[in-house]
Design a protein around this motif. Sequence first.
Motif, PDB file in Angstrom:
ATOM      1  N   THR A   1      69.132   4.229  48.434  1.00  0.00           N
ATOM      2  CA  THR A   1      70.485   3.877  47.993  1.00  0.00           C
ATOM      3  C   THR A   1      70.508   2.785  46.935  1.00  0.00           C
ATOM      4  OG1 THR A   1      70.715   2.335  49.853  1.00  0.00           O
ATOM      5  CG2 THR A   1      71.485   4.595  50.182  1.00  0.00           C
ATOM      6  N   GLU A   2      69.387   2.110  46.713  1.00  0.00           N
ATOM      7  CA  GLU A   2      69.325   1.154  45.606  1.00  0.00           C
ATOM      8  C   GLU A   2      69.032   1.877  44.300  1.00  0.00           C
ATOM      9  OE1 GLU A   2      70.003  -2.159  45.358  1.00  0.00           O
ATOM     10  OE2 GLU A   2      70.876  -1.743  47.329  1.00  0.00           O
ATOM     11  N   ARG A   3      68.144   2.834  44.355  1.00  0.00           N
ATOM     12  CA  ARG A   3      67.804   3.606  43.156  1.00  0.00           C
ATOM     13  C   ARG A   3      68.959   4.503  42.738  1.00  0.00           C
ATOM     14  NH1 ARG A   3      62.597   7.730  42.732  1.00  0.00           N
ATOM     15  NH2 ARG A   3      62.811   8.230  40.503  1.00  0.00           N
ATOM     16  N   TYR A   4      69.677   5.053  43.720  1.00  0.00           N
ATOM     17  CA  TYR A   4      70.795   5.965  43.445  1.00  0.00           C
ATOM     18  C   TYR A   4      72.080   5.361  44.019  1.00  0.00           C
ATOM     19  CZ  TYR A   4      66.746   9.020  42.847  1.00  0.00           C
ATOM     20  OH  TYR A   4      65.545   9.553  42.453  1.00  0.00           O
ATOM     21  N   LYS A   5      72.506   4.261  43.431  1.00  0.00           N
ATOM     22  CA  LYS A   5      73.600   3.479  44.004  1.00  0.00           C
ATOM     23  C   LYS A   5      74.892   4.264  44.152  1.00  0.00           C
ATOM     24  CE  LYS A   5      72.113  -1.074  42.340  1.00  0.00           C
ATOM     25  NZ  LYS A   5      72.478  -2.236  41.480  1.00  0.00           N
ATOM     26  N   TYR A   6      75.175   5.135  43.203  1.00  0.00           N
ATOM     27  CA  TYR A   6      76.484   5.798  43.174  1.00  0.00           C
ATOM     28  C   TYR A   6      76.379   7.303  43.420  1.00  0.00           C
ATOM     29  CZ  TYR A   6      77.419   1.285  41.089  1.00  0.00           C
ATOM     30  OH  TYR A   6      77.497  -0.066  40.866  1.00  0.00           O
ATOM     31  N   HIS A   7      75.278   7.716  43.994  1.00  0.00           N
ATOM     32  CA  HIS A   7      75.062   9.140  44.281  1.00  0.00           C
ATOM     33  C   HIS A   7      75.209   9.411  45.767  1.00  0.00           C
ATOM     34  CE1 HIS A   7      72.722  12.722  45.356  1.00  0.00           C
ATOM     35  NE2 HIS A   7      73.031  13.163  44.161  1.00  0.00           N
ATOM     36  N   PHE A   8      75.906  10.495  46.118  1.00  0.00           N
ATOM     37  CA  PHE A   8      75.930  10.931  47.515  1.00  0.00           C
ATOM     38  C   PHE A   8      75.520  12.388  47.595  1.00  0.00           C
ATOM     39  CE2 PHE A   8      80.139  12.321  46.199  1.00  0.00           C
ATOM     40  CZ  PHE A   8      80.406  13.437  46.963  1.00  0.00           C
ATOM     41  N   LEU A   9      74.908  12.735  48.715  1.00  0.00           N
ATOM     42  CA  LEU A   9      74.402  14.090  48.945  1.00  0.00           C
ATOM     43  C   LEU A   9      75.210  14.719  50.074  1.00  0.00           C
ATOM     44  CD1 LEU A   9      72.389  16.409  48.709  1.00  0.00           C
ATOM     45  CD2 LEU A   9      70.754  15.054  50.023  1.00  0.00           C
ATOM     46  N   PRO A  10      76.003  15.754  49.789  1.00  0.00           N
ATOM     47  CA  PRO A  10      76.814  16.383  50.831  1.00  0.00           C
ATOM     48  C   PRO A  10      76.000  17.365  51.673  1.00  0.00           C
ATOM     49  CG  PRO A  10      77.199  17.507  48.769  1.00  0.00           C
ATOM     50  CD  PRO A  10      76.233  16.380  48.471  1.00  0.00           C
ATOM     51  N   GLY A  11      74.895  16.889  52.217  1.00  0.00           N
ATOM     52  CA  GLY A  11      74.023  17.720  53.023  1.00  0.00           C
ATOM     53  C   GLY A  11      72.749  16.958  53.340  1.00  0.00           C
ATOM     54  N   PRO A  12      71.786  17.616  53.989  1.00  0.00           N
ATOM     55  CA  PRO A  12      70.513  16.973  54.348  1.00  0.00           C
ATOM     56  C   PRO A  12      69.519  17.016  53.193  1.00  0.00           C
ATOM     57  CG  PRO A  12      70.540  19.206  55.168  1.00  0.00           C
ATOM     58  CD  PRO A  12      71.881  18.995  54.497  1.00  0.00           C
ATOM     59  N   THR A  13      68.489  16.205  53.257  1.00  0.00           N
ATOM     60  CA  THR A  13      67.395  16.289  52.290  1.00  0.00           C
ATOM     61  C   THR A  13      66.438  17.410  52.714  1.00  0.00           C
ATOM     62  OG1 THR A  13      65.945  14.769  53.482  1.00  0.00           O
ATOM     63  CG2 THR A  13      67.522  13.800  51.913  1.00  0.00           C
ATOM     64  N   TYR A  14      65.514  17.752  51.810  1.00  0.00           N
ATOM     65  CA  TYR A  14      64.496  18.745  52.160  1.00  0.00           C
ATOM     66  C   TYR A  14      63.664  18.283  53.352  1.00  0.00           C
ATOM     67  CZ  TYR A  14      65.642  20.657  47.558  1.00  0.00           C
ATOM     68  OH  TYR A  14      66.300  21.173  46.471  1.00  0.00           O
ATOM     69  N   SER A  15      63.394  16.989  53.427  1.00  0.00           N
ATOM     70  CA  SER A  15      62.638  16.472  54.578  1.00  0.00           C
ATOM     71  C   SER A  15      63.441  16.603  55.857  1.00  0.00           C
ATOM     72  CB  SER A  15      62.249  15.009  54.343  1.00  0.00           C
ATOM     73  OG  SER A  15      61.285  14.908  53.310  1.00  0.00           O
ATOM     74  N   ASP A  16      64.758  16.346  55.786  1.00  0.00           N
ATOM     75  CA  ASP A  16      65.618  16.559  56.949  1.00  0.00           C
ATOM     76  C   ASP A  16      65.534  18.011  57.421  1.00  0.00           C
ATOM     77  OD1 ASP A  16      66.648  13.925  56.961  1.00  0.00           O
ATOM     78  OD2 ASP A  16      68.255  14.458  55.570  1.00  0.00           O
ATOM     79  N   MET A  17      65.513  18.938  56.463  1.00  0.00           N
ATOM     80  CA  MET A  17      65.475  20.367  56.810  1.00  0.00           C
ATOM     81  C   MET A  17      64.174  20.731  57.513  1.00  0.00           C
ATOM     82  SD  MET A  17      67.055  22.049  53.345  1.00  0.00           S
ATOM     83  CE  MET A  17      68.407  21.250  52.478  1.00  0.00           C
TER      84      MET A  17
ATOM     85  N   MET B   1      78.697   9.979  41.783  1.00  0.00           N
ATOM     86  CA  MET B   1      77.986  11.199  41.406  1.00  0.00           C
ATOM     87  C   MET B   1      77.533  11.976  42.637  1.00  0.00           C
ATOM     88  SD  MET B   1      75.439  10.014  38.349  1.00  0.00           S
ATOM     89  CE  MET B   1      75.057  11.751  38.061  1.00  0.00           C
ATOM     90  N   SER B   2      77.272  13.254  42.417  1.00  0.00           N
ATOM     91  CA  SER B   2      76.569  14.097  43.368  1.00  0.00           C
ATOM     92  C   SER B   2      75.821  15.144  42.560  1.00  0.00           C
ATOM     93  CB  SER B   2      77.534  14.742  44.371  1.00  0.00           C
ATOM     94  OG  SER B   2      76.811  15.371  45.408  1.00  0.00           O
ATOM     95  N   ALA B   3      75.056  15.996  43.227  1.00  0.00           N
ATOM     96  CA  ALA B   3      74.285  17.020  42.528  1.00  0.00           C
ATOM     97  C   ALA B   3      73.928  18.135  43.493  1.00  0.00           C
ATOM     98  CB  ALA B   3      73.026  16.421  41.902  1.00  0.00           C
ATOM     99  N   THR B   4      73.320  19.193  42.952  1.00  0.00           N
ATOM    100  CA  THR B   4      72.999  20.365  43.766  1.00  0.00           C
ATOM    101  C   THR B   4      71.685  20.227  44.523  1.00  0.00           C
ATOM    102  OG1 THR B   4      71.977  21.382  41.822  1.00  0.00           O
ATOM    103  CG2 THR B   4      74.279  21.929  42.275  1.00  0.00           C
ATOM    104  N   GLY B   5      70.816  19.289  44.126  1.00  0.00           N
ATOM    105  CA  GLY B   5      69.509  19.158  44.753  1.00  0.00           C
ATOM    106  C   GLY B   5      69.552  18.386  46.063  1.00  0.00           C
ATOM    107  N   PHE B   6      68.509  18.566  46.886  1.00  0.00           N
ATOM    108  CA  PHE B   6      68.402  17.915  48.195  1.00  0.00           C
ATOM    109  C   PHE B   6      67.127  17.085  48.295  1.00  0.00           C
ATOM    110  CE2 PHE B   6      70.851  21.826  48.736  1.00  0.00           C
ATOM    111  CZ  PHE B   6      71.958  21.389  49.449  1.00  0.00           C
ATOM    112  N   ALA B   7      66.724  16.476  47.198  1.00  0.00           N
ATOM    113  CA  ALA B   7      65.452  15.753  47.154  1.00  0.00           C
ATOM    114  C   ALA B   7      65.398  14.646  48.204  1.00  0.00           C
ATOM    115  CB  ALA B   7      65.222  15.166  45.774  1.00  0.00           C
TER     116      ALA B   7
END
Length: 390
Positions: free
Chosen positions: A135-151, A123-129
Amino acid sequence: MTRPIGKTLAGLALGAVMAGSLAAQEESVKFSIALPLSGPLAFSGEVQQAGWQSALEYINANGGAAGRPIEAEFYDDEYKVDLGVAGFKRAASAGDLVFAAGDGTPFVRAISPENNDTYRVLMSATGFASDLVDTERYKYHFLPGPTYSDMVRELFAYMKAETENPTVALVYSTTEFGRDPIENARAYADEMGIEIVLEEETKWSGVDVTASAIKLRNAAADYVIFHGYAGNVWPEILKTARDYRVESTFMGTAYNSDPEMVRGVGPAVDGYVGVVPYDLTMEDAEGEYAVAIRDSLQEWEAKEYNGYANMGYVQSWITALILRDVIAGAIEAGEELNGENLIARINDLEDWDSKGILGDVTFVDQRIPSAVVYRYSVSDDAFSMTELDY
């Protein structure tokens, strides 16, 4: 290029993209993509859908994933979690779903426990939370960008490079989205020697901006960061603060820094500094993928090309291209196209060549922890963005 299309199935708007000649040769790889194609965020969903469609046309015209075409089914979730979950379950129940794109972090949080235990679909999604690095809570999710904290951390790094002992005001909405990076921002400020002189929390809409502008004038911060809005509230705070002769450098995270949105604020926003996940300047595009994005924007009849790309449009492209490569690798290795195998390949990506979109990409905690910072020049009759090197 293909324009967004739709048809009704079980009350959801659907569309499919597949290259016909390639589809006749090999079994297609199935994607399910939720977007807000109606309601107040339809403008965003339509741009993202157009990005997905143009990216998949490009991929399928260039051999698909190891010779197999990618077929995407789009459905309208109206930015409602229950519709997003229902659409995901309908698609996953067919048993041949390889990837699902969610519409925002609330959807990902709602479906991840069941996906972790039952479906195990990448999975992926539009949010950057910020919590998507769990990675345990979201085992199969990847984020093609930085998180809001990274920003926020990237904006802090710019401040430190430009100003000795910088001070900053944080202005954010009361939503979960708005509050997301604030705790981390405090920790980063302590770590980096930045003083937070004001934290101003506002409602999402219907705000009397005068009080916020007065607080900014009194705080006299070197920098002001806006976060947690979607084109609303922050422009009015900025304009009113300018009227009150606030001389801070105004800044913002991704959803406040899309070129079209910043340009629409007008001359008051001149000098604004924004952080975004990707290179959005298209006129000087270099690299195969960036040039392909520019070409697709120039061919998009529904929207006039202005030399810049929408962030959501580019996010759709880079997500599709990463998926093409990891799926192709799994096919060529004879691996099953399930979440376990594909997320492992995502995590193993190192120095992946984005060919002009972002430089070389290495995933850390299932996200791309890098970004681009721009300074925006805005007048009544001109607009430009300059990437900052610091």
